[in-house]
Design a protein around this motif. Structure first.
Motif, mmCIF file in Angstrom:
data_model
loop_
_atom_site.group_PDB
_atom_site.id
_atom_site.type_symbol
_atom_site.label_atom_id
_atom_site.label_comp_id
_atom_site.label_asym_id
_atom_site.label_seq_id
_atom_site.Cartn_x
_atom_site.Cartn_y
_atom_site.Cartn_z
ATOM 1 N N THR A 132 -8.279 -0.812 -2.368
ATOM 2 C CA THR A 132 -9.361 -0.321 -2.851
ATOM 3 C C THR A 132 -9.889 -0.993 -4.025
ATOM 4 O O THR A 132 -11.160 -1.273 -4.203
ATOM 5 C CB THR A 132 -9.558 1.151 -2.749
ATOM 6 N N SER A 144 -0.899 6.058 0.045
ATOM 7 C CA SER A 144 -1.778 6.288 -0.962
ATOM 8 C C SER A 144 -1.869 5.093 -2.068
ATOM 9 O O SER A 144 -2.693 4.685 -2.497
ATOM 10 C CB SER A 144 -1.525 7.366 -1.554
ATOM 11 N N PHE A 182 -9.907 7.590 2.104
ATOM 12 C CA PHE A 182 -9.635 7.462 0.768
ATOM 13 C C PHE A 182 -10.561 8.245 -0.134
ATOM 14 O O PHE A 182 -9.934 9.020 -0.955
ATOM 15 C CB PHE A 182 -9.843 6.089 0.032
ATOM 16 N N ALA A 190 -3.339 2.193 -0.265
ATOM 17 C CA ALA A 190 -4.691 2.316 -0.246
ATOM 18 C C ALA A 190 -5.414 2.136 -1.486
ATOM 19 O O ALA A 190 -6.633 1.551 -1.569
ATOM 20 C CB ALA A 190 -5.013 3.706 0.203
ATOM 21 N N ILE A 192 -5.525 9.470 3.490
ATOM 22 C CA ILE A 192 -5.846 8.307 4.098
ATOM 23 C C ILE A 192 -5.229 7.971 5.374
ATOM 24 O O ILE A 192 -4.026 8.380 5.546
ATOM 25 C CB ILE A 192 -5.013 7.123 3.078
#
Length: 400
Positions: free
Chosen positions: A72, A65, A40, A68, A45
């Motif tokens: 996160t 993405s 990331f 991810a 990723i």
């Protein structure tokens, strides 16, 4: 199975993962290491730091993405608040992005006031994540935009702590990243063909500031004491390390630059060694997959990426697409003719119109309805014969 392109994927993700706490909660060093391992930080990723493994076979890059980014952001929420309440996280994330929305950047044009918070967050993340795969009408330069998505994470942390994003925080961190990358490239002994491209891509990927062209001559001019959190500091060092990467070789002056950067930001010196090793390990392992290193011909790269995307979308929606095509007798006839002779202009227009009408009924294929999307229709037309029953050509062989 989570489908990040259909409504409800955020609720399903949080429910499936059964997240109550994260192992990295309370430990920013461990959190950062795990985020970096997923790719990331580098904008590419390759995995997710989740309790339950997620299968991504057949996923598009922007879908990976999106998950991810959500994961996160949630990890940052847990790390900062020591809580793991999905409903509260979603509400705070939506409020954060509403405050984050920069002037002149219509990030939330799709958000509906009466939608649920999770649905609004889905739409925000969908717009927030941009890769060169889905930029039919956007600049090619967004190829590294996702490397800057960690800025969202850092800003979200600030929001959670202060209840608001500090004034000019986004502008300051963007300008600092571009300046550090620029200074890092100037120190390189052996210039690579990627260097000029990298700085141009970073400059064109900023969203919250119009980057000043005033040249920063040294690190002292950057006033790095503005950044006090360990996550901010390590991210800036890793961005410099990524810029300096050249087949795993770090020259003395390049190493000095990184150590100087580390010293100014009061980060333990051994982090430089770790940063160099981890960056080299990641790039060597995934270099063939990282768009930045395969970007020597932007037009060719764009065509190859969009072709792969279109094929994935068609394959995913094969059954529904075939059903719709078969129901259109005129379209079937024209497609069959096209395998034996060139269609005239009138016939081509009919094919394009009917295919676009079909795409309107299949949400995943609305990519063809975007500005410039018709440029991708030849890929769809070329691929259709492989989807239809093999008999559809033979059935028309005797028709004249």
């Amino acid at each position: 199975m989570i489908n990040p392109s259909t409504n409800g994927w955020i609720d399903k993700f949080l429910s499936k993962q059964k997240i109550s706490t994260l192992s990295a909660a309370g430990d920013s060093n461990l959190f950062y290491k795990k985020v970096r391992e997923t790719g990331f930080i580098y904008g590419h990723i390759v995995s997710f730091d989740t309790p339950i493994k997620i299968e991504t076979k057949g996923w598009l890059e922007n879908e990976i993405s999106k998950v991810a980014l959500l994961n996160t952001l949630f990890g940052t929420y847990v790390l900062t608040t020591n809580k793991a309440i999905p409903e509260e996280f979603i509400a705070k994330a939506v409020t954060f992005y509403n405050e984050m929305n920069p002037q002149g950047f219509s990030l939330f044009k799709k958000v509906l006031p009466n939608s649920s918070p999770s649905l609004n967050l889905e739409k925000i993340i969908d717009d927030r994540v941009q890769t060169n795969i889905d930029v039919i009408s956007k600049n090619f330069s967004h190829i590294v935009t996702n490397a800057l998505l960690f800025i969202d994470v850092l800003a979200f942390r600030q929001y959670l702590i202060h209840g608001a994003i500090p004034e000019k925080y986004l502008k300051k961190i963007e300008e600092t990243i571009v300046s550090i990358v620029s200074l890092a490239l100037k120190t390189k002994s052996n210039k690579s063909k990627y260097d000029d491209l990298l700085i141009k891509l970073f400059e064109s990927s900023v969203r919250y500031s119009k980057f000043s062209k005033t040249a920063i001559q040294n690190l002292d001019e950057l006033k790095l004491d503005y950044f006090t959190n360990e996550l901010e500091k390590k991210y800036l060092i890793d961005m410099a390390g990524m810029a300096l990467w050249s087949d795993g070789i770090i020259e003395k002056n390049e190493a000095y630059f990184l150590h100087k950067l580390t010293e100014i930001m009061a980060i333990p010196d051994d982090f430089v060694t770790e940063s160099i090793e981890k960056t080299n390990e990641f790039i060597v392992t995934f270099k063939e997959e990282i768009p930045y290193f395969n970007y020597s011909n932007p037009v060719k790269h764009f065509y190859e990426q969009t072709t792969q995307t279109v094929i994935k979308l068609i394959t995913r929606n094969k059954n529904r697409l075939v059903k719709e095509i078969i129901q259109s007798k005129e379209l079937m006839l024209l497609l069959a003719y096209s395998t034996r002779r060139d269609l005239d202009e009138k016939e081509k227009k009919k094919v394009r119109k009917q295919l676009l009408d079909i795409c309107k009924t299949i949400p995943s294929l609305t990519i063809f309805l975007l500005p410039g999307g018709t440029l991708l229709l030849p890929i769809l037309i070329k691929f259709i014969p492989t989807l239809l029953p093999s008999a559809f050509n033979e059935n028309l062989e005797n028709e004249d």
